[in-house]
Design a protein around this motif. Structure first.
Motif, PDB file in Angstrom:
ATOM      1  N   GLN A  73       0.832  -1.203   0.000  1.00 35.51           N
ATOM      2  CA  GLN A  73       0.000   0.000   0.000  1.00 35.51           C
ATOM      3  C   GLN A  73       0.866   1.252   0.000  1.00 35.51           C
ATOM      4  O   GLN A  73       0.579   2.225  -0.694  1.00 35.51           O
ATOM      5  CB  GLN A  73      -0.932   0.005   1.216  1.00 35.51           C
ATOM      6  N   ILE A  74       1.957   1.226   0.764  1.00 35.74           N
ATOM      7  CA  ILE A  74       2.872   2.372   0.812  1.00 35.74           C
ATOM      8  C   ILE A  74       3.527   2.574  -0.543  1.00 35.74           C
ATOM      9  O   ILE A  74       3.617   3.699  -1.041  1.00 35.74           O
ATOM     10  CB  ILE A  74       3.923   2.178   1.925  1.00 35.74           C
ATOM     11  N   GLU A  75       3.988   1.486  -1.161  1.00 40.06           N
ATOM     12  CA  GLU A  75       4.622   1.582  -2.474  1.00 40.06           C
ATOM     13  C   GLU A  75       3.633   2.105  -3.517  1.00 40.06           C
ATOM     14  O   GLU A  75       3.993   2.923  -4.362  1.00 40.06           O
ATOM     15  CB  GLU A  75       5.184   0.223  -2.908  1.00 40.06           C
ATOM     16  N   GLN A  76       2.402   1.635  -3.439  1.00 41.95           N
ATOM     17  CA  GLN A  76       1.380   2.102  -4.375  1.00 41.95           C
ATOM     18  C   GLN A  76       1.108   3.595  -4.160  1.00 41.95           C
ATOM     19  O   GLN A  76       0.990   4.345  -5.130  1.00 41.95           O
ATOM     20  CB  GLN A  76       0.097   1.291  -4.167  1.00 41.95           C
ATOM     21  N   ALA A  77       1.049   4.019  -2.918  1.00 43.87           N
ATOM     22  CA  ALA A  77       0.830   5.435  -2.620  1.00 43.87           C
ATOM     23  C   ALA A  77       1.995   6.282  -3.115  1.00 43.87           C
ATOM     24  O   ALA A  77       1.801   7.382  -3.645  1.00 43.87           O
ATOM     25  CB  ALA A  77       0.615   5.632  -1.120  1.00 43.87           C
ATOM     26  N   LYS A  78       3.230   5.768  -2.956  1.00 44.11           N
ATOM     27  CA  LYS A  78       4.404   6.501  -3.433  1.00 44.11           C
ATOM     28  C   LYS A  78       4.371   6.667  -4.953  1.00 44.11           C
ATOM     29  O   LYS A  78       4.678   7.738  -5.475  1.00 44.11           O
ATOM     30  CB  LYS A  78       5.689   5.778  -3.025  1.00 44.11           C
ATOM     31  N   SER A  79       4.002   5.610  -5.655  1.00 43.48           N
ATOM     32  CA  SER A  79       3.965   5.710  -7.115  1.00 43.48           C
ATOM     33  C   SER A  79       2.874   6.675  -7.563  1.00 43.48           C
ATOM     34  O   SER A  79       3.067   7.435  -8.523  1.00 43.48           O
ATOM     35  CB  SER A  79       3.770   4.334  -7.752  1.00 43.48           C
ATOM     36  N   LYS A  80       1.743   6.671  -6.866  1.00 40.61           N
ATOM     37  CA  LYS A  80       0.685   7.629  -7.195  1.00 40.61           C
ATOM     38  C   LYS A  80       1.149   9.053  -6.925  1.00 40.61           C
ATOM     39  O   LYS A  80       0.871   9.962  -7.705  1.00 40.61           O
ATOM     40  CB  LYS A  80      -0.584   7.341  -6.386  1.00 40.61           C
ATOM     41  N   THR A  81       1.865   9.236  -5.825  1.00 38.06           N
ATOM     42  CA  THR A  81       2.379  10.564  -5.483  1.00 38.06           C
ATOM     43  C   THR A  81       3.348  11.051  -6.540  1.00 38.06           C
ATOM     44  O   THR A  81       3.303  12.213  -6.958  1.00 38.06           O
ATOM     45  CB  THR A  81       3.067  10.534  -4.106  1.00 38.06           C
ATOM     46  N   LYS A  82       4.245  10.163  -7.008  1.00 38.64           N
ATOM     47  CA  LYS A  82       5.187  10.542  -8.055  1.00 38.64           C
ATOM     48  C   LYS A  82       4.455  10.936  -9.337  1.00 38.64           C
ATOM     49  O   LYS A  82       4.823  11.911  -9.997  1.00 38.64           O
ATOM     50  CB  LYS A  82       6.153   9.397  -8.341  1.00 38.64           C
ATOM     51  N   ALA A  83       3.419  10.184  -9.683  1.00 43.44           N
ATOM     52  CA  ALA A  83       2.659  10.482 -10.889  1.00 43.44           C
ATOM     53  C   ALA A  83       1.957  11.834 -10.764  1.00 43.44           C
ATOM     54  O   ALA A  83       1.958  12.636 -11.710  1.00 43.44           O
ATOM     55  CB  ALA A  83       1.638   9.378 -11.159  1.00 43.44           C
ATOM     56  N   VAL A  84       1.395  12.101  -9.603  1.00 41.48           N
ATOM     57  CA  VAL A  84       0.708  13.377  -9.389  1.00 41.48           C
ATOM     58  C   VAL A  84       1.701  14.535  -9.433  1.00 41.48           C
ATOM     59  O   VAL A  84       1.428  15.583 -10.019  1.00 41.48           O
ATOM     60  CB  VAL A  84      -0.077  13.352  -8.057  1.00 41.48           C
ATOM     61  N   LYS A  85       2.875  14.346  -8.827  1.00 45.88           N
ATOM     62  CA  LYS A  85       3.896  15.392  -8.860  1.00 45.88           C
ATOM     63  C   LYS A  85       4.340  15.660 -10.290  1.00 45.88           C
ATOM     64  O   LYS A  85       4.541  16.813 -10.683  1.00 45.88           O
ATOM     65  CB  LYS A  85       5.096  14.999  -7.999  1.00 45.88           C
ATOM     66  N   ASP A  87       2.583  15.163 -13.035  1.00 45.31           N
ATOM     67  CA  ASP A  87       1.483  15.868 -13.688  1.00 45.31           C
ATOM     68  C   ASP A  87       1.447  17.331 -13.263  1.00 45.31           C
ATOM     69  O   ASP A  87       1.225  18.220 -14.087  1.00 45.31           O
ATOM     70  CB  ASP A  87       0.141  15.209 -13.362  1.00 45.31           C
ATOM     71  N   TYR A  88       1.672  17.584 -11.993  1.00 49.02           N
ATOM     72  CA  TYR A  88       1.674  18.949 -11.478  1.00 49.02           C
ATOM     73  C   TYR A  88       2.776  19.769 -12.128  1.00 49.02           C
ATOM     74  O   TYR A  88       2.548  20.913 -12.553  1.00 49.02           O
ATOM     75  CB  TYR A  88       1.847  18.948  -9.963  1.00 49.02           C
ATOM     76  N   GLU A  89       3.967  19.191 -12.227  1.00 45.19           N
ATOM     77  CA  GLU A  89       5.082  19.907 -12.838  1.00 45.19           C
ATOM     78  C   GLU A  89       4.789  20.224 -14.308  1.00 45.19           C
ATOM     79  O   GLU A  89       5.104  21.315 -14.794  1.00 45.19           O
ATOM     80  CB  GLU A  89       6.379  19.108 -12.712  1.00 45.19           C
ATOM     81  N   GLN A  90       4.177  19.277 -15.009  1.00 43.55           N
ATOM     82  CA  GLN A  90       3.834  19.499 -16.414  1.00 43.55           C
ATOM     83  C   GLN A  90       2.789  20.606 -16.535  1.00 43.55           C
ATOM     84  O   GLN A  90       2.891  21.490 -17.382  1.00 43.55           O
ATOM     85  CB  GLN A  90       3.318  18.205 -17.064  1.00 43.55           C
ATOM     86  N   LEU A  91       1.782  20.580 -15.667  1.00 49.57           N
ATOM     87  CA  LEU A  91       0.760  21.622 -15.691  1.00 49.57           C
ATOM     88  C   LEU A  91       1.346  22.987 -15.353  1.00 49.57           C
ATOM     89  O   LEU A  91       0.973  23.999 -15.944  1.00 49.57           O
ATOM     90  CB  LEU A  91      -0.368  21.277 -14.719  1.00 49.57           C
TER      91      LEU A  91
END
Length: 119
Positions: A73-85, A87-91
């Protein structure tokens, strides 16, 4: 009816997707089984109800739900966080480009207005 029998009955209702307390399509886990049985969330303890917990995990796997360990669950949350970051940087980058373009157009508009006034 004893509590353990109520838990198993609730588990069967959830497996059949015919719960009486929870909405249909609810996930199968310890908390939902407890709530469906009319108990409080967290009342199913792994130390006290070993067989029931195993039955719940098996039912969840058969239902196609992933039962993730805390590390997973922690690893999945970390990967989601990286993806969101990412996306945020691209936006943020796209926003900066659009802001520059807007400012450039505003300046051009201002200069054209100034040139038409002097003519």
């Amino acid at each position: 009816m004893s509590a353990i029998n109520e838990y198993y009955a609730a588990l069967e209702r959830l497996k059949a997707n015919k719960p009486t307390v929870l909405p249909k399509g609810s996930a199968i886990n310890n908390d939902t089984v407890a709530l469906e049985a009319g108990r409080k969330r967290g009342s199913i303890k792994k130390s006290r109800h070993i067989a029931l917990v195993q039955a719940i995990e098996l039912a969840a796997k058969q239902a196609g739900q992933n039962v993730l360990s805390p590390i997973q669950q922690i690893e999945q949350a970390k990967s989601k966080t990286k993806a969101v970051k990412s996306d945020y940087e691209q936006l943020k980058e796209d926003y900066e480009k659009l802001l520059q373009k807007c400012n450039s157009l505003l300046l051009e508009n201002f200069e054209l207005r100034q040139s038409t006034r002097t003519i």
